[in-house]
Structures are given as C-alpha cells and as structure tokens.
Design a protein around this motif. Structure first.
Motif, PDB file in Angstrom:
ATOM      1  N   GLY A 102      32.431  69.947  38.133  1.00  0.00           N
ATOM      2  CA  GLY A 102      33.455  69.343  38.702  1.00  0.00           C
ATOM      3  C   GLY A 102      33.921  68.212  38.165  1.00  0.00           C
ATOM      4  N   GLN A 103      33.056  67.284  37.726  1.00  0.00           N
ATOM      5  CA  GLN A 103      33.404  66.088  37.057  1.00  0.00           C
ATOM      6  C   GLN A 103      33.791  66.348  35.619  1.00  0.00           C
ATOM      7  OE1 GLN A 103      33.497  62.965  38.359  1.00  0.00           O
ATOM      8  NE2 GLN A 103      33.001  63.728  40.274  1.00  0.00           N
ATOM      9  N   ASP A 104      33.394  67.503  35.065  1.00  0.00           N
ATOM     10  CA  ASP A 104      33.823  67.661  33.668  1.00  0.00           C
ATOM     11  C   ASP A 104      35.162  68.278  33.491  1.00  0.00           C
ATOM     12  OD1 ASP A 104      32.788  66.926  30.877  1.00  0.00           O
ATOM     13  OD2 ASP A 104      32.889  69.169  30.559  1.00  0.00           O
ATOM     14  N   TYR A 105      35.791  68.986  34.484  1.00  0.00           N
ATOM     15  CA  TYR A 105      36.789  69.347  34.734  1.00  0.00           C
ATOM     16  C   TYR A 105      37.866  68.315  34.784  1.00  0.00           C
ATOM     17  CZ  TYR A 105      40.832  71.408  36.995  1.00  0.00           C
ATOM     18  OH  TYR A 105      42.334  71.758  37.255  1.00  0.00           O
ATOM     19  N   LEU A 106      37.477  67.379  35.568  1.00  0.00           N
ATOM     20  CA  LEU A 106      38.292  66.190  35.552  1.00  0.00           C
ATOM     21  C   LEU A 106      38.672  65.531  34.215  1.00  0.00           C
ATOM     22  CD1 LEU A 106      37.376  64.562  39.111  1.00  0.00           C
ATOM     23  CD2 LEU A 106      39.284  66.169  38.538  1.00  0.00           C
ATOM     24  N   PHE A 107      37.612  65.406  33.558  1.00  0.00           N
ATOM     25  CA  PHE A 107      37.421  64.745  32.306  1.00  0.00           C
ATOM     26  C   PHE A 107      38.251  65.426  31.211  1.00  0.00           C
ATOM     27  CE2 PHE A 107      35.691  64.378  27.884  1.00  0.00           C
ATOM     28  CZ  PHE A 107      35.816  63.113  27.808  1.00  0.00           C
ATOM     29  N   VAL A 108      37.852  66.762  31.203  1.00  0.00           N
ATOM     30  CA  VAL A 108      38.861  67.752  30.624  1.00  0.00           C
ATOM     31  C   VAL A 108      40.209  67.455  30.515  1.00  0.00           C
ATOM     32  CG1 VAL A 108      39.314  70.174  29.679  1.00  0.00           C
ATOM     33  CG2 VAL A 108      37.211  69.297  30.060  1.00  0.00           C
ATOM     34  N   ARG A 109      40.770  67.423  31.831  1.00  0.00           N
ATOM     35  CA  ARG A 109      42.303  66.926  32.063  1.00  0.00           C
ATOM     36  C   ARG A 109      42.424  65.922  31.528  1.00  0.00           C
ATOM     37  NH1 ARG A 109      44.369  71.182  35.442  1.00  0.00           N
ATOM     38  NH2 ARG A 109      46.337  69.904  35.104  1.00  0.00           N
ATOM     39  N   ALA A 110      41.799  64.658  31.536  1.00  0.00           N
ATOM     40  CA  ALA A 110      42.035  63.560  30.765  1.00  0.00           C
ATOM     41  C   ALA A 110      42.123  63.662  29.457  1.00  0.00           C
ATOM     42  CB  ALA A 110      41.314  62.319  31.514  1.00  0.00           C
ATOM     43  N   PHE A 111      41.136  64.517  28.718  1.00  0.00           N
ATOM     44  CA  PHE A 111      40.888  64.663  27.536  1.00  0.00           C
ATOM     45  C   PHE A 111      42.299  65.311  26.585  1.00  0.00           C
ATOM     46  CE2 PHE A 111      38.193  67.088  24.026  1.00  0.00           C
ATOM     47  CZ  PHE A 111      37.980  65.762  23.321  1.00  0.00           C
ATOM     48  N   VAL A 112      42.957  66.052  27.630  1.00  0.00           N
ATOM     49  CA  VAL A 112      44.176  66.805  26.823  1.00  0.00           C
ATOM     50  C   VAL A 112      45.218  65.707  26.431  1.00  0.00           C
ATOM     51  CG1 VAL A 112      46.208  68.208  27.491  1.00  0.00           C
ATOM     52  CG2 VAL A 112      43.935  68.907  28.132  1.00  0.00           C
ATOM     53  N   PRO A 113      45.725  64.922  27.060  1.00  0.00           N
ATOM     54  CA  PRO A 113      46.530  63.776  26.279  1.00  0.00           C
ATOM     55  C   PRO A 113      45.972  63.002  25.316  1.00  0.00           C
ATOM     56  CG  PRO A 113      45.959  63.341  28.839  1.00  0.00           C
ATOM     57  CD  PRO A 113      45.425  64.547  28.437  1.00  0.00           C
ATOM     58  N   PHE A 114      44.651  62.602  25.454  1.00  0.00           N
ATOM     59  CA  PHE A 114      43.895  61.978  24.129  1.00  0.00           C
ATOM     60  C   PHE A 114      44.035  62.941  23.019  1.00  0.00           C
ATOM     61  CE2 PHE A 114      39.887  61.756  21.514  1.00  0.00           C
ATOM     62  CZ  PHE A 114      40.140  60.583  20.857  1.00  0.00           C
ATOM     63  N   VAL A 115      43.654  64.190  23.106  1.00  0.00           N
ATOM     64  CA  VAL A 115      43.801  65.084  21.954  1.00  0.00           C
ATOM     65  C   VAL A 115      45.181  65.135  21.516  1.00  0.00           C
ATOM     66  CG1 VAL A 115      43.340  67.447  21.059  1.00  0.00           C
ATOM     67  CG2 VAL A 115      41.735  66.438  22.509  1.00  0.00           C
ATOM     68  N   SER A 116      46.236  65.147  22.355  1.00  0.00           N
ATOM     69  CA  SER A 116      47.615  65.377  21.771  1.00  0.00           C
ATOM     70  C   SER A 116      47.795  64.022  21.314  1.00  0.00           C
ATOM     71  CB  SER A 116      48.457  65.403  23.225  1.00  0.00           C
ATOM     72  OG  SER A 116      47.854  66.308  23.990  1.00  0.00           O
ATOM     73  N   SER A 117      47.351  62.966  21.545  1.00  0.00           N
ATOM     74  CA  SER A 117      47.424  61.409  20.981  1.00  0.00           C
ATOM     75  C   SER A 117      47.081  61.723  19.612  1.00  0.00           C
ATOM     76  CB  SER A 117      47.208  60.474  21.515  1.00  0.00           C
ATOM     77  OG  SER A 117      45.943  60.287  21.547  1.00  0.00           O
ATOM     78  N   VAL A 118      45.988  62.074  19.269  1.00  0.00           N
ATOM     79  CA  VAL A 118      45.194  62.337  17.869  1.00  0.00           C
ATOM     80  C   VAL A 118      46.332  63.464  17.079  1.00  0.00           C
ATOM     81  CG1 VAL A 118      43.344  62.720  16.581  1.00  0.00           C
ATOM     82  CG2 VAL A 118      42.898  61.848  18.843  1.00  0.00           C
ATOM     83  N   LEU A 119      46.621  64.431  17.801  1.00  0.00           N
ATOM     84  CA  LEU A 119      47.763  65.299  17.009  1.00  0.00           C
ATOM     85  C   LEU A 119      49.007  64.435  16.639  1.00  0.00           C
ATOM     86  CD1 LEU A 119      48.727  68.046  16.049  1.00  0.00           C
ATOM     87  CD2 LEU A 119      49.416  68.423  18.443  1.00  0.00           C
ATOM     88  N   LEU A 120      49.485  63.684  17.412  1.00  0.00           N
ATOM     89  CA  LEU A 120      50.574  62.808  17.035  1.00  0.00           C
ATOM     90  C   LEU A 120      50.475  61.836  15.764  1.00  0.00           C
ATOM     91  CD1 LEU A 120      52.509  61.727  20.314  1.00  0.00           C
ATOM     92  CD2 LEU A 120      53.386  63.259  18.440  1.00  0.00           C
ATOM     93  N   LYS A 121      49.250  61.235  15.854  1.00  0.00           N
ATOM     94  CA  LYS A 121      48.682  60.475  14.885  1.00  0.00           C
ATOM     95  C   LYS A 121      48.668  61.257  13.429  1.00  0.00           C
ATOM     96  CE  LYS A 121      46.750  56.683  17.375  1.00  0.00           C
ATOM     97  NZ  LYS A 121      46.502  56.844  18.677  1.00  0.00           N
TER      98      LYS A 121
END
Ligand code: NSP
Length: 227
Positions: free
Chosen positions: A53-72
């Motif tokens: 349950g907790q990792d599901y929430l983490f992964v949802r927050a991880f998506v914008p982070f990975v997107s930010s790395v892609l933009l960089k």
C-alpha cells in the motif's frame, strides 16, 4: 559480487567507487531484514501488505520525479539515448501502477483508503525537492539510479538460488529483480558515470550526498514496512 561493483579497479566509475565507500549503508538498504524475511520465507504477510500500500503511494509520487529527470535530459544531456532510457522508465512505471492495483486487490488491500505514513511522506518530500529546476541533471540522475538500484538489488537477492521466497511473492520479486530491470539500472549507472567526471566538484558532492540520502530513505522505508 553486487551490481555496480564488478568492473576492475582501473576502469572503475565514480558510482562504483561510491558504493564501495558507502558499503555499510548500501548493504543496509539492499539486505534489510524485511528483504531477508522474504528471501527466507518468514515474511509477515501483514508487513508485505503494508509495504504494498505504501509503495503504491510512493510510485505515484515517483512518476513526476522521473518525468522531471526526462525533462532535464532533454535540455541538458548531449547524448540522445538518455531520452530512451528515461522513457523506458516511465513506461515501466505505467505497468507498475497497473500491477499495484491488481496485486492490491489480490491481497485485499484497499488502495483508496491508504494514507501515507510519515516515512513515506518524508521520502516523497525528498523526491519533490529533487525535481526543482535548480537541481542539475547529474544530481537528479544519480538519485534516480540509486532509487532503482536498491529495489533491483534487494528483490534480485530474493530470487537467487537457495532462497525460499514464498511463491505468492515471486511475482513481486520478479518485477524489480528481473534481468531487464538490472540492465535498465546499468543504463542509469552509465549515464551517471558519464556525467559525473565532467561535473563541477560541487555537483559531484551533491550527487554523492543524494546517494546517501536515498540509501537512508530506503532503509527507513523498509523499517516502516517491516513494522
Ligand atoms: C521506496 C521505493 N524505492 C524504489 C522503488 C523502485 N522504483 C520503489 N518502487 N519504491
């Protein structure tokens, strides 16, 4: 020998050197008692469900982070292939979110009613701070590599010969412990090792500090799951 550490000393990249230097923390994150309990079959299934349950929430927050790395990568990298590596990361996250939903319903975990625990909130806050425009690509890619590496190394350990991972958890371990995910982690490591030698000393220091923060957050995350 653990991933990231296998190259001969004369060719050693910065990341492998850091993993050697911070071996105790690295081992604490990748051989945590929660992971050892999966590997020896003694895992408490309530702990597993809490992690899910907790990792599901983490992964949802991880998506914008990975997107930010892609933009960089699009703006700061001089190697076109970085984009493909980061796109594959986002594609894997798309699958991962669908998998969490399926797995949660299998275990009777109601994702909609789960609130993030403090440790999870702290880790997600760290992700958010790592997304800021002022964070250099080199630092962000080091963070992404470290986050993915901990899961790859932890879950691959539960699949090694001699492990007694319960069959109902094998799919979870495969998700991050499979060879393809290992290759993806190596691609991230290669990007970091290409970027780090040309970075300023200050950036390199920040990237090393970020690696340590990730390892600490990962240990805390396992602690939270283990209960
Ligand atoms: C806490 C944590 N760390 C890493 C991963 C791997 N993406 C994850 N799903 N969750």
């Amino acid at each position: 020998m653990e991933a990231g550490l296998e190259r001969p000393a004369e060719e050693e990249g910065t990341t492998a050197m850091w993993l050697r230097k911070h071996r105790l923390m690295y081992t604490a994150a990748t051989r945590h008692p929660f992971i050892l309990s999966i590997r020896d079959g003694s895992v408490d299934l309530n702990s597993f469900k809490r992690w899910l349950g907790q990792d599901y929430l983490f992964v949802r927050a991880f998506v914008p982070f990975v997107s930010s790395v892609l933009l960089k990568a699009c703006w700061e990298s001089d190697d076109n292939s970085d984009m493909e590596v980061l796109l594959s990361s986002l594609a894997a996250l798309n699958d991962e979110i669908a998998w969490f939903k399926k797995e949660a319903s299998k275990w009777g975990v109601v994702l909609a009613s789960i609130a993030p625990q403090r440790v999870n909130k702290d880790y997600c806050r760290f992700l958010k701070s790592s997304m800021e425009p002022g964070i250099e690509y080199t630092v962000a890619i080091a963070a992404l590599w470290a986050i993915e590496l901990v899961y790859q190394q932890s879950f691959a350990y539960c699949l090694e010969e001699g492990s007694r991972t319960p069959p109902e958890l094998a799919e979870t371990c495969q998700r991050w412990g499979n060879e393809g995910f290992g290759q993806y982690c190596q691609s991230l490591q290669k990007i970091a090792d290409r970027q780090l030698p040309r970075a300023t000393n200050e950036e390199r220091k920040k990237a090393e500090a970020v690696l340590l923060r990730v390892l600490e957050h990962e240990v805390e995350f396992w602690n939270m799951s283990h209960g």
